[in-house]
Each structure stands twice: as C-alpha cells, then as structure tokens.
Scaffold this active site. Sequence first.
Site, PDB file in Angstrom:
ATOM      1  N   GLY A  12       0.822  -1.214   0.000  1.00  0.00           N
ATOM      2  CA  GLY A  12       0.000   0.000   0.000  1.00  0.00           C
ATOM      3  C   GLY A  12       0.856   1.263   0.000  1.00  0.00           C
ATOM      4  O   GLY A  12       2.092   1.199  -0.049  1.00  0.00           O
ATOM      5  N   PHE A  13       0.174   2.370   0.082  1.00  0.00           N
ATOM      6  CA  PHE A  13       0.825   3.685   0.058  1.00  0.00           C
ATOM      7  C   PHE A  13       1.834   3.818   1.210  1.00  0.00           C
ATOM      8  O   PHE A  13       3.046   3.938   0.986  1.00  0.00           O
ATOM      9  CB  PHE A  13      -0.285   4.747   0.117  1.00  0.00           C
ATOM     10  CG  PHE A  13       0.143   6.151   0.405  1.00  0.00           C
ATOM     11  CD1 PHE A  13       1.224   6.722  -0.249  1.00  0.00           C
ATOM     12  CD2 PHE A  13      -0.569   6.927   1.325  1.00  0.00           C
ATOM     13  CE1 PHE A  13       1.604   8.038   0.013  1.00  0.00           C
ATOM     14  CE2 PHE A  13      -0.204   8.231   1.578  1.00  0.00           C
ATOM     15  CZ  PHE A  13       0.879   8.790   0.940  1.00  0.00           C
ATOM     16  N   THR A  37      -6.242  -3.614  -1.977  1.00  0.00           N
ATOM     17  CA  THR A  37      -6.095  -2.196  -2.338  1.00  0.00           C
ATOM     18  C   THR A  37      -4.640  -1.836  -2.655  1.00  0.00           C
ATOM     19  O   THR A  37      -4.380  -0.804  -3.263  1.00  0.00           O
ATOM     20  CB  THR A  37      -6.610  -1.241  -1.227  1.00  0.00           C
ATOM     21  OG1 THR A  37      -5.909  -1.527  -0.019  1.00  0.00           O
ATOM     22  CG2 THR A  37      -8.103  -1.406  -1.001  1.00  0.00           C
ATOM     23  N   GLY A  38      -3.715  -2.662  -2.241  1.00  0.00           N
ATOM     24  CA  GLY A  38      -2.293  -2.409  -2.518  1.00  0.00           C
ATOM     25  C   GLY A  38      -1.910  -2.879  -3.908  1.00  0.00           C
ATOM     26  O   GLY A  38      -2.683  -3.569  -4.581  1.00  0.00           O
ATOM     27  N   ALA A 116      -1.142   0.852  13.160  1.00  0.00           N
ATOM     28  CA  ALA A 116      -1.582   2.080  12.487  1.00  0.00           C
ATOM     29  C   ALA A 116      -3.024   2.374  12.856  1.00  0.00           C
ATOM     30  O   ALA A 116      -3.949   1.719  12.399  1.00  0.00           O
ATOM     31  CB  ALA A 116      -1.461   1.928  10.974  1.00  0.00           C
ATOM     32  N   TYR A 147     -14.885   1.447   9.568  1.00  0.00           N
ATOM     33  CA  TYR A 147     -13.459   1.775   9.692  1.00  0.00           C
ATOM     34  C   TYR A 147     -13.167   2.306  11.090  1.00  0.00           C
ATOM     35  O   TYR A 147     -12.273   1.820  11.780  1.00  0.00           O
ATOM     36  CB  TYR A 147     -13.100   2.822   8.640  1.00  0.00           C
ATOM     37  CG  TYR A 147     -11.641   3.201   8.565  1.00  0.00           C
ATOM     38  CD1 TYR A 147     -10.671   2.275   8.159  1.00  0.00           C
ATOM     39  CD2 TYR A 147     -11.223   4.496   8.853  1.00  0.00           C
ATOM     40  CE1 TYR A 147      -9.328   2.639   8.054  1.00  0.00           C
ATOM     41  CE2 TYR A 147      -9.885   4.861   8.744  1.00  0.00           C
ATOM     42  CZ  TYR A 147      -8.947   3.943   8.353  1.00  0.00           C
ATOM     43  OH  TYR A 147      -7.617   4.302   8.240  1.00  0.00           O
ATOM     44  N   TYR A 161      -3.394  -6.371  25.060  1.00  0.00           N
ATOM     45  CA  TYR A 161      -2.215  -7.249  24.916  1.00  0.00           C
ATOM     46  C   TYR A 161      -1.014  -6.664  25.646  1.00  0.00           C
ATOM     47  O   TYR A 161      -0.192  -7.389  26.199  1.00  0.00           O
ATOM     48  CB  TYR A 161      -1.886  -7.498  23.431  1.00  0.00           C
ATOM     49  CG  TYR A 161      -2.506  -8.777  22.931  1.00  0.00           C
ATOM     50  CD1 TYR A 161      -3.883  -8.876  22.752  1.00  0.00           C
ATOM     51  CD2 TYR A 161      -1.721  -9.900  22.663  1.00  0.00           C
ATOM     52  CE1 TYR A 161      -4.468 -10.056  22.319  1.00  0.00           C
ATOM     53  CE2 TYR A 161      -2.296 -11.082  22.219  1.00  0.00           C
ATOM     54  CZ  TYR A 161      -3.661 -11.155  22.053  1.00  0.00           C
ATOM     55  OH  TYR A 161      -4.231 -12.328  21.632  1.00  0.00           O
ATOM     56  N   THR A 177      -2.681  11.981   5.074  1.00  0.00           N
ATOM     57  CA  THR A 177      -1.308  11.955   4.559  1.00  0.00           C
ATOM     58  C   THR A 177      -1.365  11.794   3.050  1.00  0.00           C
ATOM     59  O   THR A 177      -2.269  11.143   2.530  1.00  0.00           O
ATOM     60  CB  THR A 177      -0.539  10.783   5.203  1.00  0.00           C
ATOM     61  OG1 THR A 177      -0.564  10.967   6.622  1.00  0.00           O
ATOM     62  CG2 THR A 177       0.905  10.724   4.744  1.00  0.00           C
TER      63      THR A 177
END
Length: 320
Positions: A12-13, A37-38, A116, A147, A161, A177
Amino acid sequence: MSKRILITGAAGFLGSHLCDRFIKEGYKVTGMDNLITGSLSNLEELFREANFDFYNHDISKFVHVPGELDYILHFASPASPDDYLKMPIQTLKVGSLGTHNLLGLARVKNARILIASTSEVYGDPLEHPQREEYWGNVNPVGPRGVYDEAKRFQEAITMAYHTYHNVETRIVRIFNTYGPRMRLNDGRVLPNFMYQALMGQDLTIYGDGSQTRSFCYVDDLIEGIYGLLLSDYVQPVNLGNPSEISILDFAQEIIQITGSKSELIYKDLPVNDPKQRKPDISRARKILGWEPQVDRKQGLTRTLAYFKEIMKEEIKGNFA
Ligand code: UDP
C-alpha cells in the site's frame, strides 16, 4: 545481525514507503499484503533487495511467519472512505481479527508491534484541534463506522495485549497523509483533485467545501513512525501536519499548482463526513522531538510529479 521487521499492508501507500525506509536502515523486511487495495508496483524496486521478501496473505486469517521477528508494523487496511464503503466487512475484519492475529504473532515472537490507527477514532470531532486525550464522536452504525470502530477496537485490543500479556506495543494515530504512490482511483480528495486537474475535468467538491483537513507529506509521517517504533512510549501518538485548510481552498491550490483550467463542481457531502480535522501534535513534539518539515507547496509539487508520471499517457497533449 540485522533486525527483522514484518510490515503488513506492505504493497500500500504507507506500507511500501515503510518497507523502503527499513531496508535503507539495514533491516530485513518481510512484507505482507493481500493486494485488495495495494499494488505490487509499489514494491518493484524492493524485490531486487536481498533483505526483502513478501507474502501474499490475508491477515484476517491465521498468520504464520517462519523464523525470528523483532518488530511488526501493522498497516494493512483499506483507508480511503470509498474503499471501506465498498469493502465494509473486510475493513472490519482486518482491523479486528487481523490485529488479533498480529498481536498473537508479536507475543509468540517476542516482537514489538506498532499499530496504524487513525484520526478517524475522533470521528466528527467536537474538540478542535484533536488531542490524544479526546475520546471522539463516532457513529458506530454510520457508513464510516466500519473503519472507525475497527480502528477503535484495534487500539483497545492492542492496549489489552500490552497490559495483560506484556507485549511491547505502539499506537500511531495517522491524520490525512499524501504523496507519491497514493492510488489514482482510491477516491480520496488528493488523487481525485490531481486526476481531475490534470485531465481538465471539474474538481468535485463534496458539500460546500468548508470542511477542513490538515495534510501531511508522506516523508514526514514515515519519519515520525520510525521514531515512535524505536521510542518507549505506549500511549497513542497523533502524527500529522497541523496546517489546516478548507477543501475549497485545497481545490484552488491544486488548480494553481497544476496550472489547470479546471473549474469546481459541487456534489453531496458524504454521510458523517467530519467537518474539521487538525492534529494537536504536542505529544509527538515532546516524546519524539518530531515536527513536519515539508510544507504543502513542496509536498504538492513532489506529488504532482508522481501523478504526471503515472498519467503520462492519459495527459499527453494537455500540458504542452
Ligand atoms: N472530498 C471532496 N471531493 C472529492 C473527494 C473528497 O470534496 O473528490 C472531501 C471529503 O468529503 C472530505 C475531504 O475531502 O471532506 C477529505 O476526504 P478524503 O476522502 O480524502 O478523506 P477523509 O479525510 O474524509 O477520511
């Protein structure tokens, strides 16, 4: 012995820029992506590197990586509103089941994991600019909920965790970004406007264009992520460029920088589209000594060069 890092969303980006950066720093990099999507073209140069390997795998399913791992960067997810509206279930699964699998992997490998996250955890924010202490204003059953809630769950399970299994975790909340390798048709505002301007089409303003965003150039973001991974800070950290602009002004900037004769056309505002967004980056400044270095003019100039290159067949003759 060089350290080894697993990067999900590698094609990906952001994932591909991270792979580049860690290869440059002398790491062994294992990329993973299911390519929904990548694009492998983002990794073309890396496939020539002896220290790079790649798995085509959907991390929502059990993840097996042979050998030792020192670090994991979890960057797999559709990230454009258009994409996650088209793939709501995959988006929920990669943020929840995928994150669970990677945390399990981090635990057995004794690896540090950086997740992320996103400014979307703040939803349509009632606090401005957004500090990490703000809990957000998210509609769980709205179209963006798939999302936003996946990312909020991701933060919660990551903290769990850390607390219960002593896994070394880091959480970055990424604001808008941009830069080279954004997908031309991913539906986000910058690729849309660049494409439209270069094709001489009207730029599509959703709503009246008064909503704001704050755009960070990719190199600055990658620098911040690198610093955060190597820091000892466990709480979420905002990374983004606080320079805020309305979408209407942003469209004018793109028209100006491309020298296009395009005009503006107004479309419906998507449901739950955040009205304003700007990171408070005091924490990143303090913990990481991080500050964005690339202003919008420089960043857009570099990004334009990329879009002109990938669109060179389509725009032949438009810019003599
Ligand atoms: N937007 C727009 N025209 C477009 C694409 C997006 O006006 O062709 C607006 C969108 O409604 C939002 C902002 O630009 O207010 C940023 O949208 P993007 O999809 O890039 O990401 P978001 O920040 O909403 O996650």
